[in-house]
Motif scaffolding. Structure first.
Motif, PDB file in Angstrom:
ATOM      1  N   ILE A   1       1.350 -33.733  14.749  1.00  9.15           N
ATOM      2  CA  ILE A   1       0.963 -34.128  13.382  1.00  9.15           C
ATOM      3  C   ILE A   1       2.042 -35.001  12.760  1.00  9.15           C
ATOM      4  O   ILE A   1       1.758 -36.026  12.123  1.00  9.15           O
ATOM      5  CB  ILE A   1       0.700 -32.874  12.529  1.00  9.15           C
ATOM      6  N   ILE A   2       3.307 -34.601  12.949  1.00  8.17           N
ATOM      7  CA  ILE A   2       4.414 -35.392  12.396  1.00  8.17           C
ATOM      8  C   ILE A   2       4.434 -36.781  13.026  1.00  8.17           C
ATOM      9  O   ILE A   2       4.591 -37.801  12.345  1.00  8.17           O
ATOM     10  CB  ILE A   2       5.749 -34.662  12.614  1.00  8.17           C
ATOM     11  N   ASP A   3       4.261 -36.818  14.362  1.00  6.86           N
ATOM     12  CA  ASP A   3       4.251 -38.118  15.035  1.00  6.86           C
ATOM     13  C   ASP A   3       3.094 -38.983  14.543  1.00  6.86           C
ATOM     14  O   ASP A   3       3.268 -40.198  14.316  1.00  6.86           O
ATOM     15  CB  ASP A   3       4.154 -37.918  16.546  1.00  6.86           C
ATOM     16  N   MET A   4       1.924 -38.365  14.379  1.00 13.10           N
ATOM     17  CA  MET A   4       0.778 -39.137  13.912  1.00 13.10           C
ATOM     18  C   MET A   4       0.976 -39.605  12.473  1.00 13.10           C
ATOM     19  O   MET A   4       0.571 -40.716  12.114  1.00 13.10           O
ATOM     20  CB  MET A   4      -0.496 -38.296  14.031  1.00 13.10           C
ATOM     21  N   GLU A   5       1.596 -38.757  11.642  1.00 16.52           N
ATOM     22  CA  GLU A   5       1.876 -39.177  10.268  1.00 16.52           C
ATOM     23  C   GLU A   5       2.853 -40.343  10.252  1.00 16.52           C
ATOM     24  O   GLU A   5       2.693 -41.308   9.493  1.00 16.52           O
ATOM     25  CB  GLU A   5       2.415 -37.996   9.464  1.00 16.52           C
ATOM     26  N   ASN A   6       3.890 -40.258  11.093  1.00 16.92           N
ATOM     27  CA  ASN A   6       4.839 -41.378  11.171  1.00 16.92           C
ATOM     28  C   ASN A   6       4.145 -42.638  11.669  1.00 16.92           C
ATOM     29  O   ASN A   6       4.382 -43.742  11.161  1.00 16.92           O
ATOM     30  CB  ASN A   6       6.004 -41.004  12.081  1.00 16.92           C
ATOM     31  N   PHE A   7       3.286 -42.461  12.690  1.00 11.98           N
ATOM     32  CA  PHE A   7       2.562 -43.617  13.204  1.00 11.98           C
ATOM     33  C   PHE A   7       1.626 -44.188  12.141  1.00 11.98           C
ATOM     34  O   PHE A   7       1.490 -45.418  12.012  1.00 11.98           O
ATOM     35  CB  PHE A   7       1.770 -43.207  14.443  1.00 11.98           C
ATOM     36  N   ALA A   8       0.978 -43.295  11.382  1.00 13.68           N
ATOM     37  CA  ALA A   8       0.099 -43.765  10.306  1.00 13.68           C
ATOM     38  C   ALA A   8       0.889 -44.527   9.246  1.00 13.68           C
ATOM     39  O   ALA A   8       0.444 -45.562   8.739  1.00 13.68           O
ATOM     40  CB  ALA A   8      -0.648 -42.588   9.684  1.00 13.68           C
ATOM     41  N   ASN A   9       2.081 -44.017   8.910  1.00 13.53           N
ATOM     42  CA  ASN A   9       2.931 -44.734   7.956  1.00 13.53           C
ATOM     43  C   ASN A   9       3.328 -46.102   8.492  1.00 13.53           C
ATOM     44  O   ASN A   9       3.349 -47.099   7.763  1.00 13.53           O
ATOM     45  CB  ASN A   9       4.174 -43.907   7.643  1.00 13.53           C
ATOM     46  N   HIS A  10       3.642 -46.114   9.807  1.00 13.74           N
ATOM     47  CA  HIS A  10       3.997 -47.399  10.405  1.00 13.74           C
ATOM     48  C   HIS A  10       2.813 -48.357  10.373  1.00 13.74           C
ATOM     49  O   HIS A  10       2.970 -49.559  10.067  1.00 13.74           O
ATOM     50  CB  HIS A  10       4.463 -47.167  11.843  1.00 13.74           C
ATOM     51  N   LEU A  11       1.615 -47.850  10.696  1.00 18.38           N
ATOM     52  CA  LEU A  11       0.428 -48.698  10.633  1.00 18.38           C
ATOM     53  C   LEU A  11       0.189 -49.208   9.213  1.00 18.38           C
ATOM     54  O   LEU A  11      -0.211 -50.368   9.017  1.00 18.38           O
ATOM     55  CB  LEU A  11      -0.796 -47.916  11.116  1.00 18.38           C
ATOM     56  N   GLU A  12       0.435 -48.343   8.247  1.00 18.31           N
ATOM     57  CA  GLU A  12       0.253 -48.762   6.857  1.00 18.31           C
ATOM     58  C   GLU A  12       1.229 -49.876   6.489  1.00 18.31           C
ATOM     59  O   GLU A  12       0.867 -50.849   5.818  1.00 18.31           O
ATOM     60  CB  GLU A  12       0.447 -47.558   5.926  1.00 18.31           C
ATOM     61  N   GLU A  13       2.470 -49.733   6.960  1.00 17.61           N
ATOM     62  CA  GLU A  13       3.447 -50.785   6.695  1.00 17.61           C
ATOM     63  C   GLU A  13       3.057 -52.086   7.388  1.00 17.61           C
ATOM     64  O   GLU A  13       3.177 -53.173   6.814  1.00 17.61           O
ATOM     65  CB  GLU A  13       4.829 -50.318   7.150  1.00 17.61           C
ATOM     66  N   VAL A  14       2.590 -51.979   8.634  1.00 17.97           N
ATOM     67  CA  VAL A  14       2.132 -53.183   9.340  1.00 17.97           C
ATOM     68  C   VAL A  14       0.933 -53.795   8.623  1.00 17.97           C
ATOM     69  O   VAL A  14       0.820 -55.026   8.505  1.00 17.97           O
ATOM     70  CB  VAL A  14       1.795 -52.830  10.804  1.00 17.97           C
TER      71      VAL A  14
END
Length: 749
Positions: free
Chosen positions: A227-240
């Motif tokens: 979940i933490i990894d997916m949240e970080n990935f989601a944040n990264h996708l949001e930034e991209v």
């Protein structure tokens, strides 16, 4: 229960074992109906006897039919089925025309018509049944029917009826007590021996439960991590996503700007060409107009001359000759005038060559992205660093298109940029980066450049970031405490200075109170005096802070607010004395006693063989004990920190002491202050001396601990904090006991 039911029904001991009667409700709760109530049993016996009597007298079938109707109504009433008329009607209609029923209808629904053809009329078998012990209940065949009723009441199907009753569970199923690993299911222990689980691996149920819990916890941990990894990935996708939106907006603005510039250039060229063409037209038209006017004037002159000549021809000869001479002169002059009959300008326009080189250059620049401008690196924000990493952020102008950034950094030495330091470069897509593998509490300078297809931007201004400090190191041997406070000392653990320190205290868990964390912040030095609750135990941590953020916790240290705790100060120790490793024992040996005294010093004792203790600087009550040998020459008491180190204890106004000397089997005790002592004699030499320092009442008291005896009390008013002091005049040993509760007999003084 079975015996009682048998007695009520008049059954003898020859009744089959599975022929039991139970009071139970087939359709409703027990408080509403029982299947075989006692009075119903008695009533049925009376009905059977009446039917047999009627048969013997030749009673007709009509009465039997009425009795059957009454029994049905009674049954309907007992089962609460008054509203279900259809059921009662079907039951009566489907019953065969017979005499009196040998078997009372117990809980039967609609019967199979094929089964209804049996003859239920009474016969001589009833008498035989009575002889066999089934008195009043029909033949032995009817006994079998009663067994079927019993099986119906226990949920067993019958060949004679199509009804099913949910039975009461006689015995609950035995709970599983082992777990089959092969089948992954809980089973009972005997199934391992006799069932299909014989060759399977089984374990205790509790062990399987714990194993399942552990597996679930592991999976939960993995799930949380995912979940933490997916949240970080989601944040990264949001930034991209945001970056894509920004870049699209920049490109759109760039295209619009270029196309507007191209349109403006084309419009300007159009206006210029149209204006030049208009001027050329005007020039041609004016030239043609002037030539046309001149031609018209010549034409008018010619016509006039022609008319004049024609008029002269009609005149008289004399007049003709006169006018002809003048006309000839005029005509000669006119003809001598040159008439321009050539067109001064051509009607065609010259082909205009349009120069679109600048427009083509602009068109080409649409697909050419300019190199970005220099980014702006942000200053370090508080708490953005750890001991080994920092988070660096920067920004850029909104109209720049950037594909990546290059972040460079190097350590700073002596608070100035180091030219000879190794540089490190990283390529990043975002406008931030967490740089790792750094040295704690060290300054680094960072700069960044932007890159796209056109090239690199100029470098940004250089910004200095600092990593968080290393955790401090608590000096456990220098911790001093009392019932109300603790004095904590530590080492910074960092080469560069830090901004401040934070002390965190966690109260040790006890049955009375749970742990509570407290913090003391903004400590500028490596020492802190913290107020605590008496009679408690605390675990202490220290953190260092700078601009980058706080360090991790130091190694813990445990303190107890039970009595006063201190250690001997080795810096004040006379060279002839030896301090133990725990700092609580003083030893003077004969071998270590040189003949020559050490040179004078302001920090340690030189003439008096003594040492001082580091008592916590807190006013209140302080108590400690000293174990002594009754044949030993010693001095114990208190003194100011600046007491003269070349004088004996008690020989000045800066110390208060108890002195013992032993000579010729005599014990001499003196309570010295400024070389004076009261006349006091002690009959029992103490082996353990208790010392009470009372700041509140300005007293210093001595006690014989073993006898709980008060020896002497000084009335002193120290203007500053004093420290315990100990002296050995001859070889021997003194042991100090502190960090202990104050005895009851001491509280009276």
């Amino acid at each position: 229960m079975e015996e009682e039911s048998g007695e009520e029904l008049g059954l003898d001991r020859s009744t089959p074992k599975d022929f039991h009667f139970y009071h139970m409700d087939l359709y409703d709760s027990e408080d509403r109906l029982q299947l075989f109530p006692e009075e119903n049993t008695r009533r049925r016996k009376e009905v059977v006897q009446a039917e047999r009597a009627n048969e013997s007298t030749g009673a007709g079938d009509g009465k039997a039919q009425r009795d059957l109707q009454e029994e049905v109504e009674e049954l309907v009433h007992l089962y609460g089925l008054e509203d279900d008329h259809e059921l009662g009607d079907e039951f009566v209609e489907n019953m065969p025309r017979m005499g009196v029923s040998e078997y009372p209808p117990y809980g039967m629904k609609r019967r199979d018509p094929a089964r209804e053809q049996r003859d239920w009329r009474l016969s001589g078998e009833a008498t035989e049944a009575e002889d066999l012990g089934f008195g009043g209940w029909g033949s032995a065949g009817q006994c079998q029917d009663l067994r079927e009723v019993y099986r119906y009441t226990h949920g067993r199907a019958s060949e004679e009826y199509e009804c099913y009753v949910i039975p009461e569970e006689e015995d609950e199923e035995e709970a599983a007590d082992v777990f089959c690993v092969t089948c992954k299911t809980p089973i009972r222990a005997f199934q391992k021996v006799f069932d299909e689980h014989k060759e399977h691996e089984v374990i205790p149920l509790n062990e399987a439960l714990e194993s399942a819990k552990d597996e679930i916890h592991k999976n939960m941990y993995k799930l949380e991590k995912q979940i933490i990894d997916m949240e970080n990935f989601a944040n990264h996708l949001e930034e991209v996503f945001i970056t894509v939106e920004e870049n699209f907006g920049k490109q759109e603005q760039n295209f619009e700007s270029h196309y507007n510039e191209i349109l403006e250039t084309l419009a300007q060229k159009y206006e210029e060409k149209i204006q030049a063409l208009g001027e050329k037209k005007k020039e041609k038209v004016e030239a043609l107009y002037e030539q046309l006017v001149s031609c018209g004037e010549n034409l008018d002159t010619c016509k006039e001359l022609m008319e004049t000549i024609e008029e002269m021809c009609h005149e008289e000869k004399v007049d003709f000759i006169k006018d002809a001479v003048a006309m000839a002169d005029r005509l000669g002059k006119f003809l001598k005038t040159k008439t321009d009959v050539e067109i001064s300008t051509q009607p065609d326009f010259e082909d205009q060559t349009l120069d679109f080189s600048d427009v083509e250059q602009l068109m080409g620049s649409i697909n050419t992205i300019p190199a970005p401008s220099a980014p702006v690196i942000n200053p370090q924000t508080p708490n953005s660093a750890t001991g080994s990493s920092v988070r660096v952020c920067w920004s850029l102008y909104s109209d720049d298109t950037v594909e990546s950034y290059q972040l460079s950094y190097r350590p700073v030495q002596d608070s100035s940029p180091g030219k000879d330091q190794a540089e490190f470069t990283m390529t990043i897509k975002e406008t931030y980066c967490s740089v790792t593998d750094l040295v704690p509490n060290t300054q680094y300078e960072f700069w960044v450049t932007a890159h796209n297809r056109a090239g690199l931007s100029p470098s940004s201004e250089r910004a200095v970031y600092v990593t968080a400090p290393s955790p401090p190191i608590i000096k456990t041997k220098e911790i001093r405490s009392c019932e109300e406070a603790v004095l904590i000392c530590w080492e910074s653990g960092n080469l560069n200075p830090v901004d401040s320190y934070t002390v965190e205290l966690t109260q040790a868990e006890s049955p009375e109170a749970s742990g509570v964390t407290e913090s003391v912040v903004g400590i500028p030095t490596c020492e802190s005096l913290v107020q605590l609750q008496p009679g408690q135990s605390y675990v202490i941590y220290v953190r260092a802070l700078n601009t980058g953020g706080p360090s991790t916790r130091s190694e813990p240290a445990t303190v107890h607010t039970i009595g006063s705790y201190f250690r001997l100060n080795k810096d004040t120790c006379h060279p002839w004395l030896t301090i133990s490793q725990d700092g609580l024992t003083i030893l003077r040996s004969e071998r270590s006693t040189p003949t020559k005294e050490p040179p004078p010093s302001d920090t340690h004792f030189t003439r008096c063989v003594a040492v001082m203790g580091n008592l916590i600087p807190v006013r209140g009550h302080h108590y400690w004990e000293v174990e002594v040998d009754e044949h030993l020459d010693y001095t114990v008491g208190v003194a100011f920190e600046d007491v003269p180190k070349q004088e004996d204890l008690g020989a000045n106004c800066l110390s208060w002491c108890m002195r013992h000397t032993f000579a010729s089997s005599r014990h001499k005790y003196e309570f010295l202050h400024n070389r004076t002592t009261p006349d006091i004699r002690i009959t029992v030499p103490p082996k353990k001396i208790g010392i009470l320092l009372d700041y509140e009442n300005s007293k210093l008291s001595f006690f014989n601990v073993e006898l709980s005896q008060h020896l002497y009390t000084f009335s002193c008013q120290p203007h500053k904090f004093v420290h315990p002091c100990f002296s050995l005049e001859k070889p021997g040993c003194l042991k100090i006991r502190n960090g202990i509760s104050m005895p009851k007999h001491v509280t009276f003084y």
